[in-house]
Scaffold this active site. Structure first.
Site, PDB file in Angstrom:
ATOM      1  N   HIS A  12       6.054   1.043   8.401  1.00 56.48           N
ATOM      2  CA  HIS A  12       5.812   0.866   6.716  1.00 56.48           C
ATOM      3  C   HIS A  12       4.481   1.350   5.560  1.00 56.48           C
ATOM      4  CE1 HIS A  12       5.200  -2.708   3.805  1.00 56.48           C
ATOM      5  NE2 HIS A  12       4.012  -2.038   3.345  1.00 56.48           N
ATOM      6  N   ASP A  42       9.512  -0.906  10.548  1.00 58.99           N
ATOM      7  CA  ASP A  42       8.469  -1.000   9.556  1.00 58.99           C
ATOM      8  C   ASP A  42       8.313  -2.637   9.998  1.00 58.99           C
ATOM      9  OD1 ASP A  42       7.482  -2.630   7.653  1.00 58.99           O
ATOM     10  OD2 ASP A  42       8.424  -1.501   6.219  1.00 58.99           O
ATOM     11  N   CYS A  58       6.289  -1.564  -1.440  1.00 59.59           N
ATOM     12  CA  CYS A  58       5.919  -2.846  -0.819  1.00 59.59           C
ATOM     13  C   CYS A  58       6.540  -4.105  -1.710  1.00 59.59           C
ATOM     14  CB  CYS A  58       4.495  -2.723  -0.169  1.00 59.59           C
ATOM     15  SG  CYS A  58       3.581  -3.980   0.731  1.00 59.59           S
TER      16      CYS A  58
END
Length: 235
Positions: free
Chosen positions: A204, A173, A117
């Protein structure tokens, strides 16, 4: 949250030491003479998932794994919520932190870095500056992120990047978005330094599905984990 709890396949091994300074990290000693690795977590910091993941990499063959805490200077989250995590995250000066991180990587003789991330965004910058040869980014942000000391937007430099790096994202995502995924695909097709892996049906933070009762989702997560592990450890 990308992930919080550690799956059963990650060992429950405690850290074997810590490093305090401009860069703070937990240390996980491996049993081999494998590469020294560094893990960059998401905005929630060094939670149970990342501690387990660092121990997993050590068990799989790393010589030592350093789990970095980008938010050590700001303390633990009073409440583990998205709002609190973002509030703390925005206190971090990204560019200045990555400059300190590069010095730390050099001093610690780190051979591979994996980021998740926000940590994945940092991996792009490490690739741009050709810091280490083994780089993995899980669900990063090639479109960049707002910050009071922002890094360059990866999309602006990825076409000319020569340092090979592995990028692992899901095709669903929502934080990346369809247009950004398509742009990343196009840049990867034009530049073989971008080793892009797109996990079908994954969103995600898909490594949270490692123990999903949905066997298809669990299989995708395990494949993504295996790709990153192989890149970092060789083989």
């Amino acid at each position: 949250m990308c992930h919080d709890t550690a799956p059963a396949l990650f060992p429950r091994t405690a850290s074997t030491g810590s490093i305090d300074g401009a860069i703070c990290a937990l240390c996980y000693a491996g049993a081999t003479r494998g590469p020294r690795l560094l893990v960059l977590p998401d905005i929630y910091g060094c939670n149970a998932f990342y501690r387990g993941y660092a121990a997993y990499l050590a068990e799989q063959g790393a010589g030592e794994v350093l789990l970095v805490d980008p938010f050590a200077a700001f303390g633990e989250l009073a409440t583990v919520t998205r709002e609190a995590a973002f509030q703390r995250r925005h206190r971090l000066a990204d560019r200045a932190y990555v400059e300190e991180l590069i010095d730390f990587i050099d001093g610690q003789r780190i051979e591979g870095v994996v980021g998740f991330c926000l940590g994945g965004l940092f991996v792009f910058e490490l690739a741009r500056q050709q810091v280490v040869s083994r780089l993995v980014a899980y669900y990063p942000f090639p479109q960049g992120l707002e910050n009071r000391d922002p890094l360059d937007v990866p999309f602006d430099y990825l076409p000319a990047l020569r340092s090979r790096h592995t990028v692992i994202v899901g095709d669903d995502d929502a934080l990346l978005g369809t247009q950004n995924l398509q742009r990343l695909q196009a840049q990867a097709r034009a530049n073989d330094a971008i080793d892009l892996h797109i996990m079908n049906g994954a969103g995600h933070g898909f490594l949270a599905d490692l123990e999903s009762p949905d066997t298809a989702r669990a299989a995708v997560a395990k494949r993504g984990l295996r790709i990153g592990t192989t890149t970092l450890l060789g083989g």
